[in-house]
Design a protein around this motif. Structure first.
Motif, mmCIF file in Angstrom:
data_model
loop_
_atom_site.group_PDB
_atom_site.id
_atom_site.type_symbol
_atom_site.label_atom_id
_atom_site.label_comp_id
_atom_site.label_asym_id
_atom_site.label_seq_id
_atom_site.Cartn_x
_atom_site.Cartn_y
_atom_site.Cartn_z
ATOM 1 N N VAL A 146 -62.404 -29.031 -36.634
ATOM 2 C CA VAL A 146 -61.503 -28.946 -37.812
ATOM 3 C C VAL A 146 -60.306 -27.968 -37.153
ATOM 4 O O VAL A 146 -60.236 -27.160 -36.549
ATOM 5 C CB VAL A 146 -62.234 -27.858 -38.965
ATOM 6 C CG1 VAL A 146 -61.278 -27.692 -40.116
ATOM 7 C CG2 VAL A 146 -63.383 -28.620 -39.285
ATOM 8 N N LEU A 147 -59.178 -28.569 -37.674
ATOM 9 C CA LEU A 147 -57.774 -28.060 -37.113
ATOM 10 C C LEU A 147 -57.150 -27.334 -38.243
ATOM 11 O O LEU A 147 -56.977 -27.678 -39.647
ATOM 12 C CB LEU A 147 -56.940 -29.135 -36.804
ATOM 13 C CG LEU A 147 -56.905 -29.275 -35.091
ATOM 14 C CD1 LEU A 147 -58.322 -29.781 -34.367
ATOM 15 C CD2 LEU A 147 -55.962 -30.512 -34.706
ATOM 16 N N ARG A 148 -56.567 -26.076 -37.752
ATOM 17 C CA ARG A 148 -55.898 -25.283 -38.753
ATOM 18 C C ARG A 148 -54.718 -24.695 -38.049
ATOM 19 O O ARG A 148 -54.811 -24.160 -36.997
ATOM 20 C CB ARG A 148 -56.705 -24.169 -39.307
ATOM 21 C CG ARG A 148 -57.704 -24.751 -40.332
ATOM 22 C CD ARG A 148 -57.932 -23.609 -41.699
ATOM 23 N NE ARG A 148 -58.825 -23.970 -42.341
ATOM 24 C CZ ARG A 148 -60.007 -24.476 -42.294
ATOM 25 N NH1 ARG A 148 -60.744 -24.206 -41.194
ATOM 26 N NH2 ARG A 148 -60.682 -25.291 -43.129
ATOM 27 N N GLY A 149 -53.449 -24.701 -38.567
ATOM 28 C CA GLY A 149 -52.219 -24.284 -38.003
ATOM 29 C C GLY A 149 -51.060 -24.648 -38.542
ATOM 30 O O GLY A 149 -51.088 -25.786 -39.387
ATOM 31 N N ARG A 150 -49.860 -24.167 -37.915
ATOM 32 C CA ARG A 150 -48.490 -24.694 -38.431
ATOM 33 C C ARG A 150 -47.578 -25.087 -37.014
ATOM 34 O O ARG A 150 -47.739 -24.397 -36.346
ATOM 35 C CB ARG A 150 -47.975 -24.022 -39.196
ATOM 36 C CG ARG A 150 -46.350 -24.275 -39.674
ATOM 37 C CD ARG A 150 -45.662 -23.426 -40.392
ATOM 38 N NE ARG A 150 -46.037 -23.419 -41.963
ATOM 39 C CZ ARG A 150 -45.419 -23.987 -42.573
ATOM 40 N NH1 ARG A 150 -44.578 -24.685 -42.530
ATOM 41 N NH2 ARG A 150 -45.695 -24.055 -44.122
ATOM 42 N N VAL A 212 -45.146 -29.501 -39.348
ATOM 43 C CA VAL A 212 -46.314 -29.872 -39.594
ATOM 44 C C VAL A 212 -47.469 -28.773 -39.715
ATOM 45 O O VAL A 212 -47.599 -28.093 -38.988
ATOM 46 C CB VAL A 212 -46.710 -30.983 -38.455
ATOM 47 C CG1 VAL A 212 -48.240 -31.548 -38.591
ATOM 48 C CG2 VAL A 212 -45.960 -32.096 -38.311
ATOM 49 N N VAL A 213 -48.179 -29.216 -40.974
ATOM 50 C CA VAL A 213 -49.172 -28.276 -41.453
ATOM 51 C C VAL A 213 -50.446 -28.867 -41.150
ATOM 52 O O VAL A 213 -50.826 -30.079 -41.565
ATOM 53 C CB VAL A 213 -48.951 -27.724 -42.568
ATOM 54 C CG1 VAL A 213 -50.188 -26.802 -43.150
ATOM 55 C CG2 VAL A 213 -47.819 -27.107 -43.056
ATOM 56 N N LEU A 214 -51.396 -28.152 -40.639
ATOM 57 C CA LEU A 214 -52.863 -28.878 -40.362
ATOM 58 C C LEU A 214 -53.677 -27.756 -41.133
ATOM 59 O O LEU A 214 -53.836 -26.688 -40.974
ATOM 60 C CB LEU A 214 -53.102 -28.963 -38.820
ATOM 61 C CG LEU A 214 -52.112 -29.506 -38.068
ATOM 62 C CD1 LEU A 214 -51.583 -28.939 -36.902
ATOM 63 C CD2 LEU A 214 -53.012 -30.981 -37.779
ATOM 64 N N ASP A 215 -54.147 -28.343 -42.445
ATOM 65 C CA ASP A 215 -54.869 -27.449 -43.259
ATOM 66 C C ASP A 215 -56.317 -28.058 -43.453
ATOM 67 O O ASP A 215 -56.628 -28.722 -44.197
ATOM 68 C CB ASP A 215 -53.994 -27.581 -44.529
ATOM 69 C CG ASP A 215 -54.710 -26.676 -45.684
ATOM 70 O OD1 ASP A 215 -55.447 -25.937 -45.034
ATOM 71 O OD2 ASP A 215 -54.235 -26.682 -46.844
ATOM 72 N N GLY A 216 -57.107 -27.642 -42.390
ATOM 73 C CA GLY A 216 -58.385 -27.989 -42.379
ATOM 74 C C GLY A 216 -58.649 -29.363 -41.913
ATOM 75 O O GLY A 216 -59.448 -30.177 -42.722
ATOM 76 N N VAL A 217 -57.964 -30.156 -41.096
ATOM 77 C CA VAL A 217 -58.054 -31.312 -40.826
ATOM 78 C C VAL A 217 -59.481 -31.776 -39.988
ATOM 79 O O VAL A 217 -59.526 -30.982 -38.902
ATOM 80 C CB VAL A 217 -56.938 -31.825 -39.910
ATOM 81 C CG1 VAL A 217 -56.906 -33.366 -39.357
ATOM 82 C CG2 VAL A 217 -55.497 -31.689 -40.675
ATOM 83 N N ARG A 218 -60.267 -32.614 -40.611
ATOM 84 C CA ARG A 218 -61.399 -32.852 -39.881
ATOM 85 C C ARG A 218 -61.413 -33.913 -38.873
ATOM 86 O O ARG A 218 -60.944 -34.964 -39.329
ATOM 87 C CB ARG A 218 -62.471 -33.169 -40.918
ATOM 88 C CG ARG A 218 -62.976 -32.077 -41.675
ATOM 89 C CD ARG A 218 -63.927 -32.297 -42.615
ATOM 90 N NE ARG A 218 -64.053 -30.755 -43.573
ATOM 91 C CZ ARG A 218 -64.773 -29.791 -43.010
ATOM 92 N NH1 ARG A 218 -65.518 -29.710 -41.907
ATOM 93 N NH2 ARG A 218 -64.806 -28.654 -43.953
ATOM 94 N N LEU A 219 -61.923 -33.878 -37.737
ATOM 95 C CA LEU A 219 -61.705 -35.010 -36.797
ATOM 96 C C LEU A 219 -63.009 -35.127 -36.074
ATOM 97 O O LEU A 219 -63.797 -34.226 -35.516
ATOM 98 C CB LEU A 219 -60.627 -34.560 -35.542
ATOM 99 C CG LEU A 219 -59.438 -34.400 -36.126
ATOM 100 C CD1 LEU A 219 -58.398 -33.850 -34.989
ATOM 101 C CD2 LEU A 219 -58.821 -35.515 -36.812
ATOM 102 N N PRO A 220 -63.323 -36.086 -35.590
ATOM 103 C CA PRO A 220 -64.779 -36.623 -34.893
ATOM 104 C C PRO A 220 -64.348 -36.074 -33.313
ATOM 105 O O PRO A 220 -63.120 -35.775 -33.008
ATOM 106 C CB PRO A 220 -64.434 -38.265 -34.793
ATOM 107 C CG PRO A 220 -63.253 -38.695 -35.272
ATOM 108 C CD PRO A 220 -62.603 -37.639 -35.968
ATOM 109 N N ALA A 221 -65.323 -35.791 -32.777
ATOM 110 C CA ALA A 221 -65.243 -35.156 -31.324
ATOM 111 C C ALA A 221 -64.579 -35.904 -30.364
ATOM 112 O O ALA A 221 -63.572 -35.056 -29.562
ATOM 113 C CB ALA A 221 -66.801 -35.184 -30.802
ATOM 114 N N ASP A 222 -64.379 -37.192 -30.555
ATOM 115 C CA ASP A 222 -63.581 -38.087 -29.357
ATOM 116 C C ASP A 222 -61.985 -37.969 -29.795
ATOM 117 O O ASP A 222 -61.272 -38.467 -28.815
ATOM 118 C CB ASP A 222 -64.083 -39.415 -29.556
ATOM 119 C CG ASP A 222 -63.583 -40.360 -30.486
ATOM 120 O OD1 ASP A 222 -63.231 -39.685 -31.704
ATOM 121 O OD2 ASP A 222 -63.810 -41.479 -30.673
#
Ligand SMILES: Cc1cc2nc3c(=O)[nH]c(=O)nc-3n(C[C@H](O)[C@H](O)[C@H](O)COP(=O)(O)OP(=O)(O)OC[C@H]3O[C@@H](n4cnc5c(N)ncnc54)[C@H](O)[C@@H]3O)c2cc1C
Length: 396
Positions: A146-150, A212-222
């Protein structure tokens, strides 16, 4: 005609269409969507993509010549498009992404017109090429992240499909005791990713370099493309720097050449009331000659670095140092050339109805892209004084 030169001819044709649009986009800070539609239509999105994935696999020299032509018409379009094209050039030479994802990015560019760029810079981090630690966090959750940041300065943000986001891997420390960082692939439309239209700058106003805002972006492991300890060298090593820094040289040469052409045409025509043509004044002649010198020097250094890089030259200054030298010298020479062009034209050069003041603003923006001048100079000093070389820590 050599197929590589055909690309340059085609870029020149497109540039004729871009030039009349540049002033309005600069004034409004709007993104030149129509230029990108035409670049796509003309097949340029795949210019640097490997042939194996449907691209033209153009060499570094053709890439530079194309960027210079585009920048003569519109510096913003050239700089923004460079960010996409360099991704494939760098990865071709120094692969750092899992092959399946690289193929996906390549085919996306060629077959679906998808653009890609690196999303690295942050307000607190400054230039990631300094090896700092981003405040954007990637947290392991279940099988993924899960990615969070600006992020700031995300060029091409209005049209990007693939965002390659630099983030800190939470809780992971490298062998040297520093945090681990990694690049994640995020696609437009994924939940939690949004662009905030913040870009309102002095120069390169039409590059769409928004936050670009990353507000809890869910990503698969790969989706973690690569990882390394913060401050350790970028795995793309010099290839990242060569494609990036020389691309900036080509863009600034293009902008400064446009300023030169405008000033020369103006000096040939301008005859103030009851006076001699201004081209007869010694000051004007000296300045025009000096512009020629500065552009010639910039082209020579950029070509030298490009050739040395492509040939993996072993004699003389190492290719990666020539890249650093070309970036510092070309940018400063082109800034001076545009300044001189303004002086040749005189007071009306300040008018916003003329393109010179835009060139003056645009030509200085790449100063703030890597390698930053002080780091490039330190690279040269380190080699000369300490017999040492430190590979670049990041391309953006
Ligand atoms: C038009 C434009 C487009 C851009 N597009 C992108 C993009 O698409 N993606 C992206 O991620 N970024 C992008 N950037 C950001 C760019 O790559 C830099 O990260 C950003 O400009 C910040 O650089 P800085 O020099 O202000 O950083 P800082 O690191 O804050 O540096 C500030 C000053 O300190 C000096 N300094 C800092 N550290 C050192 C050091 N160790 N040694 C010596 N001097 C040092 C620098 O030279 C500079 O003078 C873009 C920038 C511009 C201008």
């Amino acid at each position: 005609m050599n197929p590589e030169n055909e690309w340059v001819e085609r870029a020149r044709d497109l540039a004729k269409r871009f030039a009349p649009r540049a002033q309005a986009h600069d004034r409004e800070g709007s993104f030149p969507f129509e230029n990108f539609a035409e670049l796509r239509e003309a097949g340029f999105y795949g210019l640097t993509v490997p042939r194996a994935f449907g691209g033209a696999e153009a060499g570094l020299g053709t890439y530079l010549a194309v960027l210079e032509e585009l920048a003569r018409a519109d510096g913003s379009t050239a700089l923004a498009f460079m960010m996409h094209l360099k991704t494939f050039g760098q990865e071709r030479e120094a692969p750092s992404y899992p092959p399946a994802w690289f193929e996906r990015l390549c085919r996306g560019a060629v077959e679906r017109g998808e653009l890609v760029n690196t999303v690295a810079t942050e307000e607190g981090l400054g230039s990631p090429s300094g090896g700092g630690v981003p405040d954007t966090f990637a947290v392991r959750e279940g099988d993924g992240w899960v990615l969070r940041g600006r992020k700031t300065f995300t060029t091409l943000a209005p049209v990007l499909h693939a965002f390659i986001v630099l983030a800190r891997l939470e809780g992971e420390i490298g062998p040297g005791g520093r945090p681990m960082v990694g690049n994640f692939l995020v696609f437009r439309g994924e939940e939690g990713l949004r662009v905030e239209e913040t870009w309102d700058s002095l120069g390169m106003r039409a590059t769409g370099s928004h936050d670009v805002v990353l507000d809890g972006v869910r990503l698969p492991a790969d989706r973690l493309l690569n990882a390394r300890e913060a401050g350790s060298p970028d795995p793309r090593a010099g290839a990242g720097m060569a494609w990036f820094a020389l691309g900036l040289c080509a863009v600034t040469i293009g902008v400064a050449s446009a300023a030169r052409d405008y000033a020369v045409a103006f000096a040939r025509e301008r005859v103030p009331n009851s006076q001699r043509p201004i081209r007869e004044f010694p000051g004007v002649r000296t300045r025009v000659a000096r512009i020629e010198l500065l552009l010639q020097r910039s082209r020579a250094l950029t070509r030298d670095a490009c050739g040395a890089w492509e040939r993996r030259e072993t004699a003389g200054m190492p290719p990666i140092d020539r890249v650093a030298a070309a970036k510092v010298e070309t940018l400063n020479a082109c800034i001076e050339a545009v300044d001189l062009a303004m002086r040749v034209v005189g007071g009306v050069s300040l008018q916003r109805s003329r393109p010179l003041e835009r060139y003056w603003r645009d030509v200085r923006a790449p100063l703030h892209n890597p390698p930053l001048e002080d780091r490039a100079l330190e690279q040269l000093a380190r080699r000369a004084l300490d017999d040492a070389f430190e590979a670049p820590k990041g391309a953006e």
